[in-house]
Scaffold this motif. Sequence first.
Motif, short mmCIF file in Angstrom:
data_model
loop_
_atom_site.label_atom_id
_atom_site.label_comp_id
_atom_site.label_asym_id
_atom_site.label_seq_id
_atom_site.Cartn_x
_atom_site.Cartn_y
_atom_site.Cartn_z
N PRO A 1 0.83 -1.19 0.00
CA PRO A 1 0.00 0.00 0.00
C PRO A 1 0.87 1.25 0.00
O PRO A 1 2.09 1.18 0.17
CB PRO A 1 -0.79 -0.12 1.31
N GLU A 2 0.23 2.40 -0.19
CA GLU A 2 0.93 3.68 -0.18
C GLU A 2 1.80 3.80 1.06
O GLU A 2 1.36 3.54 2.18
CB GLU A 2 -0.08 4.83 -0.22
N GLN A 3 3.04 4.19 0.86
CA GLN A 3 3.97 4.30 1.97
C GLN A 3 3.62 5.48 2.89
O GLN A 3 3.32 6.58 2.40
CB GLN A 3 5.39 4.48 1.44
N PRO A 4 3.65 5.28 4.20
CA PRO A 4 3.46 6.41 5.11
C PRO A 4 4.65 7.37 4.99
O PRO A 4 5.80 6.92 4.91
CB PRO A 4 3.40 5.75 6.49
N LEU A 5 4.37 8.64 4.95
CA LEU A 5 5.43 9.64 4.79
C LEU A 5 5.74 10.31 6.12
O LEU A 5 4.87 10.50 6.96
CB LEU A 5 5.01 10.70 3.77
N SER A 6 7.00 10.66 6.28
CA SER A 6 7.44 11.34 7.50
C SER A 6 8.61 12.26 7.17
O SER A 6 9.50 11.90 6.42
CB SER A 6 7.87 10.32 8.55
N TYR A 7 8.58 13.46 7.77
CA TYR A 7 9.72 14.36 7.63
C TYR A 7 10.86 13.98 8.56
O TYR A 7 12.01 14.32 8.31
CB TYR A 7 9.32 15.80 7.97
N GLY A 8 10.55 13.27 9.66
CA GLY A 8 11.56 13.04 10.67
C GLY A 8 11.96 14.35 11.34
O GLY A 8 11.30 15.38 11.19
N ALA A 9 13.06 14.33 12.06
CA ALA A 9 13.44 15.50 12.87
C ALA A 9 14.27 16.54 12.11
O ALA A 9 14.28 17.71 12.49
CB ALA A 9 14.22 15.02 14.10
N ARG A 10 14.94 16.12 11.03
CA ARG A 10 15.97 17.02 10.47
C ARG A 10 15.43 18.34 9.93
O ARG A 10 16.03 19.39 10.20
CB ARG A 10 16.76 16.28 9.39
N PRO A 11 14.34 18.39 9.16
CA PRO A 11 13.88 19.70 8.70
C PRO A 11 13.63 20.69 9.84
O PRO A 11 13.97 21.88 9.73
CB PRO A 11 12.59 19.38 7.94
N PHE A 12 13.08 20.20 10.93
CA PHE A 12 12.78 21.08 12.07
C PHE A 12 14.07 21.54 12.75
O PHE A 12 14.18 22.68 13.20
CB PHE A 12 11.87 20.34 13.06
N TYR A 13 15.05 20.66 12.80
CA TYR A 13 16.37 21.01 13.33
C TYR A 13 16.98 22.15 12.52
O TYR A 13 17.52 23.12 13.09
CB TYR A 13 17.27 19.78 13.31
N LEU A 14 16.89 22.06 11.20
CA LEU A 14 17.45 23.11 10.35
C LEU A 14 16.67 24.42 10.49
O LEU A 14 17.26 25.51 10.51
CB LEU A 14 17.46 22.66 8.89
N ILE A 15 15.35 24.32 10.57
CA ILE A 15 14.52 25.52 10.71
C ILE A 15 14.83 26.22 12.03
O ILE A 15 14.94 27.46 12.09
CB ILE A 15 13.03 25.16 10.62
N ASP A 16 14.98 25.45 13.09
CA ASP A 16 15.30 26.04 14.39
C ASP A 16 16.60 26.84 14.36
O ASP A 16 16.76 27.83 15.09
CB ASP A 16 15.40 24.95 15.47
N LYS A 17 17.53 26.42 13.51
CA LYS A 17 18.83 27.10 13.44
C LYS A 17 18.81 28.36 12.58
O LYS A 17 19.77 29.13 12.59
CB LYS A 17 19.89 26.12 12.90
#
Length: 391
Positions: free
Chosen positions: A11-27
Amino acid sequence: MPAAVQAQQMPEQPLSYGARPFYLIDKLPDGELKEKLSACMDQTPARTTFSIGHRGAPLQFPEHTVQSNLAAARQGAGILECDVAFTKDKELVCRHAQNDLHTTTNIVVTDLGEKCTTPFSPASDGGKATAECRTSDLTLAEFKTLTPKMDASDPSATTAEAFLGGVPSFRTTEYADGAELMTHKESIALFKSLGAKFTPELKDPAVEMPFDGFSMDDYAQKMIDEYKDAGIPASDVFAQSFNLDVIKYWIANEPEFGAQAVYLVEPDDSWDGADPSTWEHSPAEIAELGVNYLAPSLNMLVDLDDSGNIVASDYAKAAKDAGLKLISWSLERSGPLANGGGWYFNSVTDAINSDADYYVVLDVLAQDVGVVGVFSDWPATVTYYGNCFGL
């Protein structure tokens, strides 16, 4: 066929951003870009062709493996890449270079190591350890017995086992266990099952061509034929090459695929982004050949203005004026950016200070340069941006 590929009727794969985009945005420093990206933190991840998996997700997974591409797809990459090399029996496999088996697999510690163009030789008397192992040194059956690993080697190694080390500290070996190599045909089956489009890159061989009667035209045609045999529409395939003759072959002989062929370019030692006389081919000349997609490296598309701000380069502007659709490579390949970012950012080094600048450069590529896609070693970073900006 790898078990993971056989099991991909899923079936369609569940998608996830994980932590990295938020880590970069915080910086990111406070400002409009941070505000925009922060406002999207509750968005639902969605697949986008703006996000292209560069060899899968090799920041943490062995490149061009089933597992690397599963990771990229789960991060929302809408296009996945197989760099296409050939074996001794002229079968197509996914490897970044025809001659990288000594750094991307365990070949030097197997019996097949003796078949390498240059078998492993240990470091001694101040000299570095050496090896060169090519896909064309092995049959497909032999290739499929190898175990993939993170792309690295230790030039100080005095044993073959130690030569397998050298993984940069910003990558990891945590997800290497059980990774599976792929043929080109297997990559087509996997990517199709994941709902992704395809961007195979025909690699220039390390061997002299023709190879046992196998010409560059044969090689270019065989790659396209494997999509046609699998029933993949040309509109889903973005065939790439640094070799302009290959691009011209596809345009002339496979026009439906040639319409989406991607000409890859990178700067040579004489390159000066502000001096068109140093450009091997101007974007206008490239467009006149019938090329519609141009894929320059990041450092060709961005520059600094008089105030030290990152902006679209003159080359990028010329490419847009020529009507070319632009794709760039490769975000997240440089590791931590506190050192100025290395080769990929050498046109804007003075403005690169932290990992947050991955998003600063991506924003310029998307908003000022107008790229339609970005290759990344960690596609979630690009997927998050693309989702936030509706790309």
